[in-house]
Design an enzyme around this catalytic site. Structure first.
Site, PDB file in Angstrom:
ATOM      1  N   HIS A  24       0.839  -1.200   0.000  1.00  0.00           N
ATOM      2  CA  HIS A  24       0.000   0.000   0.000  1.00  0.00           C
ATOM      3  C   HIS A  24       0.875   1.251   0.000  1.00  0.00           C
ATOM      4  O   HIS A  24       1.753   1.405   0.839  1.00  0.00           O
ATOM      5  CB  HIS A  24      -0.915  -0.009   1.228  1.00  0.00           C
ATOM      6  CG  HIS A  24      -1.825   1.168   1.302  1.00  0.00           C
ATOM      7  ND1 HIS A  24      -2.270   1.679   2.496  1.00  0.00           N
ATOM      8  CD2 HIS A  24      -2.377   1.938   0.336  1.00  0.00           C
ATOM      9  CE1 HIS A  24      -3.059   2.711   2.264  1.00  0.00           C
ATOM     10  NE2 HIS A  24      -3.133   2.884   0.950  1.00  0.00           N
ATOM     11  N   ASP A  32       6.998   6.208 -21.023  1.00  0.00           N
ATOM     12  CA  ASP A  32       7.014   6.232 -22.484  1.00  0.00           C
ATOM     13  C   ASP A  32       8.431   6.002 -23.003  1.00  0.00           C
ATOM     14  O   ASP A  32       9.391   5.920 -22.229  1.00  0.00           O
ATOM     15  CB  ASP A  32       6.374   7.513 -23.028  1.00  0.00           C
ATOM     16  CG  ASP A  32       7.134   8.790 -22.697  1.00  0.00           C
ATOM     17  OD1 ASP A  32       8.373   8.757 -22.550  1.00  0.00           O
ATOM     18  OD2 ASP A  32       6.480   9.856 -22.608  1.00  0.00           O
ATOM     19  N   ASP A  69      -4.956   3.487  -4.755  1.00  0.00           N
ATOM     20  CA  ASP A  69      -5.069   4.088  -3.424  1.00  0.00           C
ATOM     21  C   ASP A  69      -6.248   5.057  -3.378  1.00  0.00           C
ATOM     22  O   ASP A  69      -6.337   5.983  -4.182  1.00  0.00           O
ATOM     23  CB  ASP A  69      -3.771   4.822  -3.079  1.00  0.00           C
ATOM     24  CG  ASP A  69      -3.615   5.080  -1.595  1.00  0.00           C
ATOM     25  OD1 ASP A  69      -4.648   5.173  -0.883  1.00  0.00           O
ATOM     26  OD2 ASP A  69      -2.469   5.189  -1.130  1.00  0.00           O
ATOM     27  N   MET A  79       3.096  13.608 -16.149  1.00  0.00           N
ATOM     28  CA  MET A  79       4.038  14.722 -16.222  1.00  0.00           C
ATOM     29  C   MET A  79       3.359  15.875 -16.951  1.00  0.00           C
ATOM     30  O   MET A  79       2.914  15.718 -18.090  1.00  0.00           O
ATOM     31  CB  MET A  79       5.301  14.301 -16.971  1.00  0.00           C
ATOM     32  CG  MET A  79       6.363  15.390 -17.026  1.00  0.00           C
ATOM     33  SD  MET A  79       7.770  14.942 -18.084  1.00  0.00           S
ATOM     34  CE  MET A  79       8.470  13.560 -17.184  1.00  0.00           C
ATOM     35  N   TYR A 120      10.166  13.355 -12.209  1.00  0.00           N
ATOM     36  CA  TYR A 120      11.392  12.548 -12.181  1.00  0.00           C
ATOM     37  C   TYR A 120      11.771  12.165 -10.752  1.00  0.00           C
ATOM     38  O   TYR A 120      12.155  11.021 -10.483  1.00  0.00           O
ATOM     39  CB  TYR A 120      12.565  13.294 -12.822  1.00  0.00           C
ATOM     40  CG  TYR A 120      12.489  13.445 -14.321  1.00  0.00           C
ATOM     41  CD1 TYR A 120      11.944  12.456 -15.131  1.00  0.00           C
ATOM     42  CD2 TYR A 120      12.978  14.584 -14.940  1.00  0.00           C
ATOM     43  CE1 TYR A 120      11.880  12.598 -16.508  1.00  0.00           C
ATOM     44  CE2 TYR A 120      12.928  14.738 -16.322  1.00  0.00           C
ATOM     45  CZ  TYR A 120      12.380  13.738 -17.096  1.00  0.00           C
ATOM     46  OH  TYR A 120      12.327  13.885 -18.457  1.00  0.00           O
ATOM     47  N   TYR A 138       4.435  13.085 -23.429  1.00  0.00           N
ATOM     48  CA  TYR A 138       3.834  13.160 -22.096  1.00  0.00           C
ATOM     49  C   TYR A 138       2.980  11.925 -21.800  1.00  0.00           C
ATOM     50  O   TYR A 138       1.922  12.009 -21.194  1.00  0.00           O
ATOM     51  CB  TYR A 138       3.022  14.445 -21.938  1.00  0.00           C
ATOM     52  CG  TYR A 138       3.885  15.678 -22.028  1.00  0.00           C
ATOM     53  CD1 TYR A 138       4.587  16.126 -20.926  1.00  0.00           C
ATOM     54  CD2 TYR A 138       4.009  16.396 -23.223  1.00  0.00           C
ATOM     55  CE1 TYR A 138       5.393  17.255 -21.003  1.00  0.00           C
ATOM     56  CE2 TYR A 138       4.813  17.524 -23.312  1.00  0.00           C
ATOM     57  CZ  TYR A 138       5.502  17.943 -22.202  1.00  0.00           C
ATOM     58  OH  TYR A 138       6.300  19.054 -22.274  1.00  0.00           O
ATOM     59  N   ASN A 140       3.920   9.335 -19.892  1.00  0.00           N
ATOM     60  CA  ASN A 140       4.259   8.696 -18.613  1.00  0.00           C
ATOM     61  C   ASN A 140       3.113   8.815 -17.613  1.00  0.00           C
ATOM     62  O   ASN A 140       2.442   9.837 -17.552  1.00  0.00           O
ATOM     63  CB  ASN A 140       5.491   9.367 -18.000  1.00  0.00           C
ATOM     64  CG  ASN A 140       6.636   9.449 -18.972  1.00  0.00           C
ATOM     65  OD1 ASN A 140       7.112   8.442 -19.456  1.00  0.00           O
ATOM     66  ND2 ASN A 140       7.062  10.667 -19.280  1.00  0.00           N
TER      67      ASN A 140
END
Length: 153
Positions: A24, A32, A69, A79, A120, A138, A140
Site C-alpha cells: 500500500h 514512455d 489508493d 508529467m 522525475y 507526455y 508517462n
C-alpha cells in the site's frame, strides 16, 4: 507471456511479480519511450522492460489487477507540459484515454499533473519503472497502489 487464466497476456512474469510485491502506497511508473528509465532506476526502482507495448494497453491490463489508493488526492499522476509546450498549445490526447481507463477501473479522481522534474524525483522513489514503446509525448503515468478489502477473515 503468462499462461494463466485471467491474466492479461501483456503482463510479463517480471511485471506480475513487481505488482504482487508492491505494498500500500508503493508506486509504479509506466514510462514512455522517451523516459530516462535506466537513469531513474539507478536510484533504486526495479527496471522492467515492456518494449513494443503501448501504455494504454498495459494500463488497462495493470488496472485489472492493481487496486488504486483511495486515501490520496489522486492515485494517478502524469508529467505536466513544460511552459513552452503549453505556450504552443500542445495537446495530450493520451491523457483522455488514461482518464477513461481509470474511470472504467472505478477511479473517479482526476489525474494529478506534476512538474517535469517533480515527476522525475517521484519516479526515483517508485517501486518499479516499466519501460514501454509508447511514443505519445507526455505519455508517462505513475500509479499508487491501494488496498484490497478482503472482508472478515
Amino acid at each position: 507471456m503468462v499462461a494463466l487464466k485471467g491474466i492479461p497476456k501483456v503482463l510479463s512474469p517480471e511485471l506480475l511479480f513487481a505488482l504482487a510485491r508492491m505494498g500500500h502506497g508503493d508506486e509504479i511508473v509506466l514510462a514512455d519511450a522517451n523516459f530516462p528509465t535506466s537513469s531513474i532506476c539507478q536510484c533504486g526502482p526495479v527496471e522492467i522492460r515492456a518494449d513494443g507495448l503501448d501504455i494504454p494497453q498495459l494500463l488497462e491490463a495493470v488496472l485489472r489487477l492493481l487496486p488504486l489508493d483511495t486515501y490520496v488526492e489522486s492515485p494517478a499522476a502524469v508529467m505536466d507540459l513544460v511552459p513552452s509546450d503549453k505556450e504552443k498549445g500542445l495537446q495530450t490526447p493520451i491523457w483522455k484515454r488514461y482518464e477513461s481507463l481509470l474511470l472504467e477501473a472505478d477511479c473517479k479522481k482526476t489525474l494529478m499533473k506534476l512538474e517535469r522534474f517533480e515527476f522525475y524525483e517521484r519516479a526515483k522513489k517508485a517501486f518499479a519503472v516499466v519501460a514501454t514503446g509508447e511514443m505519445a509525448l507526455y505519455g508517462n503515468i505513475i500509479l499508487k497502489k491501494g488496498t484490497l478489502d478482503l472482508g472478515p477473515s
